[in-house]
Scaffold this active site. Structure first.
Site, PDB file in Angstrom:
ATOM      1  N   ASP A   1      -0.229  14.501  26.240  1.00  6.59           N
ATOM      2  CA  ASP A   1      -0.330  14.904  24.837  1.00  6.59           C
ATOM      3  C   ASP A   1       0.352  13.918  23.895  1.00  6.59           C
ATOM      4  OD1 ASP A   1      -1.618  17.300  25.712  1.00  6.59           O
ATOM      5  OD2 ASP A   1       0.348  18.110  26.197  1.00  6.59           O
TER       6      ASP A   1
ATOM      7  N   HIS B   1      -8.592  16.085  24.649  1.00  9.82           N
ATOM      8  CA  HIS B   1      -8.456  15.240  23.459  1.00  9.82           C
ATOM      9  C   HIS B   1      -9.418  15.702  22.379  1.00  9.82           C
ATOM     10  CE1 HIS B   1     -11.187  12.937  26.192  1.00  9.82           C
ATOM     11  NE2 HIS B   1     -11.942  13.028  25.133  1.00  9.82           N
TER      12      HIS B   1
HETATM   13  P1  IMP Z   1      -2.516  20.509  36.655  1.00  5.72           P
HETATM   14  O1  IMP Z   1      -2.793  19.077  36.357  1.00  5.72           O
HETATM   15  O2  IMP Z   1      -3.454  21.455  35.979  1.00  5.72           O
HETATM   16  O3  IMP Z   1      -2.388  20.782  38.120  1.00  5.72           O
HETATM   17  O4  IMP Z   1      -1.082  20.859  36.027  1.00  5.72           O
HETATM   18  C1  IMP Z   1       0.115  20.274  36.529  1.00  5.72           C
HETATM   19  C2  IMP Z   1       1.104  20.034  35.391  1.00  5.72           C
HETATM   20  O5  IMP Z   1       0.634  18.978  34.564  1.00  5.72           O
HETATM   21  C3  IMP Z   1       1.285  21.227  34.450  1.00  5.72           C
HETATM   22  O6  IMP Z   1       2.631  21.231  34.011  1.00  5.72           O
HETATM   23  C4  IMP Z   1       0.352  20.928  33.304  1.00  5.72           C
HETATM   24  O7  IMP Z   1       0.744  21.578  32.121  1.00  5.72           O
HETATM   25  C5  IMP Z   1       0.510  19.421  33.205  1.00  5.72           C
HETATM   26  N1  IMP Z   1      -0.650  18.742  32.640  1.00  5.72           N
HETATM   27  C6  IMP Z   1      -1.807  18.460  33.268  1.00  5.72           C
HETATM   28  N2  IMP Z   1      -2.624  17.790  32.459  1.00  5.72           N
HETATM   29  C7  IMP Z   1      -1.985  17.621  31.309  1.00  5.72           C
HETATM   30  C8  IMP Z   1      -2.318  16.958  30.073  1.00  5.72           C
HETATM   31  O8  IMP Z   1      -3.385  16.364  29.904  1.00  5.72           O
HETATM   32  N3  IMP Z   1      -1.357  17.003  29.098  1.00  5.72           N
HETATM   33  C9  IMP Z   1      -0.162  17.602  29.279  1.00  5.72           C
HETATM   34  N4  IMP Z   1       0.194  18.214  30.411  1.00  5.72           N
HETATM   35  C10 IMP Z   1      -0.709  18.223  31.412  1.00  5.72           C
END
Ligand code: IMP
Length: 469
Positions: free
Chosen positions: A9, A37
């Protein structure tokens, strides 16, 4: 190439978007619909997750590379949304046959088993896990996009079998009477059939374009702090987010590397659980933001229930309250989920680590306009985490475990604040002296030049050091 340097982000999309005009292809090299995005397409604001940034330039080809994971239903819905604005997507979208399919069963497993990480519940972890483990006995777990293309009916049969197993296994954890397998499969099959023309049979598509002198912009999703290897397990994502990962995923030879840039937010944020050494309000903030999986304190809820005393009083309150106020002022809530993002001070050691691993050619920073709020806090200064300490001694390495993070504190420097509204600033020399000095200090520590500064949410609200975009 562009990557995120913190916890995601950071505002990468706007820089990819800003640079895309000079390239022929924009390629995503990791992750799946966990990314998000915002794109302005033909006058409409769209929130995209899997389609590469740059979609709003109708002449750009879009590529989803081999280390990505693809949710066909969500991707097809996104394509339809963009196409409704009058932009075509399908004819210019190419998906690597080696990318893995996020199956409906993966999403069930994510929801049922990964709450403690605070994942985005998109089936990312289970899909990458199955990509690595491949089979369970005689049952094939991982399906590639190429299998959907080449052996469609067999692929659907495997997806169905996997869904049946997962639905049965997690029935109790999901607290439901049962999943409607027929309905789920019908949606999945319909979306896949629409996507088939976008799947490349040739895994070398991108390399062949490069050989034809096409210019390729590589776009990283998530960020270095969430990297599968370099982040702190288990609250990380399941893909690699580094510059090196981009070459592995796309198969582009490393000798053909162009410039690589990192993006960092001057007031960083994190969603989900996990160490955030410079977080305002520390553990209290983490618990607050992640209450009910992040659903309790949405923007609307924080406005309603924490409206006591107003923003000004909260800004001047303790660090926890200051974090809430900065979140509200900076609109730091998840683009699609509305989850509150945890807020902290700039962590220069994290950036130095990202620089050390990725050897970036320059950094773009965002949210400089938001630093103005620190003048109204009780510190009357911009706090910057300059180093880490353990037992009151500066340490020279990056903590690698959660236990070590608990023993680690940020050594803060308090930088002189400024009060100038930056929204209309476009010249580097017109940035406040205090800000330029702060950026120089950060650059010196991480040994990488800061090239551009975001001064507002709009695409044109950027100040470039060299005066050009
Ligand atoms: P996952 O990628 O859905 O397995 O999530 C694993 C961790 O990464 C969690 O804490 C999510 O909130 C974080 N996360 C995954 N993708 C993003 C992103 O694009 N932006 C911010 N946090 C992310």
């Amino acid at each position: 190439m562009i990557i995120g340097m913190q916890y995601g982000d950071e505002g990468k999309g706007r820089f990819v978007d800003g640079m895309a005009h000079a390239y022929d292809i924009v390629a995503r090299f990791n992750g799946g619909p966990n990314a998000g995005h915002t794109v302005e397409a033909n006058g409409r604001t769209l929130k995209l997750h899997q389609i590469p940034s740059g979609v709003n330039y109708p002449d750009k080809k879009l590529y989803i590379a081999s280390e990505c994971v693809v949710n066909p239903i969500k991707l097809y819905e996104e394509m339809a949304e963009v196409e409704a604005t009058g932009l075509s997507v399908a004819p210019r979208l190419h998906i690597s046959p080696q990318a893995s399919v996020i199956q409906p069963g993966h999403i069930l497993r994510d929801i049922a088993t990964m709450k403690s990480v605070g994942t985005t519940m998109n089936g990312i972890g289970p899909t990458y896990a199955d990509r690595a483990s491949r089979v369970e006995g005689s049952r094939q777990l991982d399906i590639r996009m190429g299998e959907l293309l080449n052996n469609t009916q067999r692929a659907f049969a495997i997806v169905r079998q996997n869904l049946e197993v997962e639905a049965q296994k997690y029935k109790d954890a999901l607290q439901c009477d049962g999943i409607d397998i027929e309905k789920e499969m019908a949606r999945f099959i319909a979306a896949c059939e629409m996507l088939l023309p976008c799947i490349d049979i040739d895994p070398e598509y991108l390399r062949k374009q490069l050989a034809k002198k096409m210019r390729i912009l590589l776009e990283g999703a998530q960020a270095f702090g969430l990297d599968k290897t370099y982040g702190i397990t288990p609250e990380i994502t399941s893909s690699n987010t580094t510059v090196a990962a981009a070459f592995h995923s796309t198969g582009i030879p490393i000798e053909q590397k162009g410039k690589a840039f990192g993006v960092a937010k001057l007031i960083p944020s994190r969603v989900g659980f996990g160490p955030f050494i410079t977080e305002f309000g520390g553990e209290k903030s983490e618990i607050h933001c992640m209450a009910d999986g992040g659903k309790q304190h949405t923007h609307r809820e924080e406005r309603r229930s924490l409206g006591y005393g107003g923003i000004e009083q909260m800004l001047a309150g303790d660090d926890f309250e200051m974090g809430i106020a900065l979140r509200m002022l900076g609109h730091e809530y998840g683009a699609s989920t509305g989850r509150p993002r945890r807020i902290g001070a700039l962590d220069v050691q994290q950036l130095a680590y990202a620089q050390s691993v990725n050897n970036l050619d320059g950094i773009f920073v965002t949210k400089a306009d938001q630093l103005v709020h620190f003048a109204r806090t009780r510190h009357k200064a911009i706090p910057v985490g300059i180093a880490y300490t353990q037992d009151n001694k500066i340490i020279s390495h990056m903590p690698t475990t959660k236990a070590e993070c608990v023993r680690t504190e940020a050594f803060m420097e308090h930088v002189a604040p400024f009060t100038q509204d930056l929204g209309d600033t476009r010249e580097w020399s017109n940035l406040p002296t205090e800000l330029r000095e702060m950026l120089q200090r950060v650059s010196d520590i991480i040994r990488c030049e800061i090239l551009s500064v975001g001064v507002g949410p709009k695409r044109e609200q950027v100040v470039h050091r060299n005066g050009r975009s």
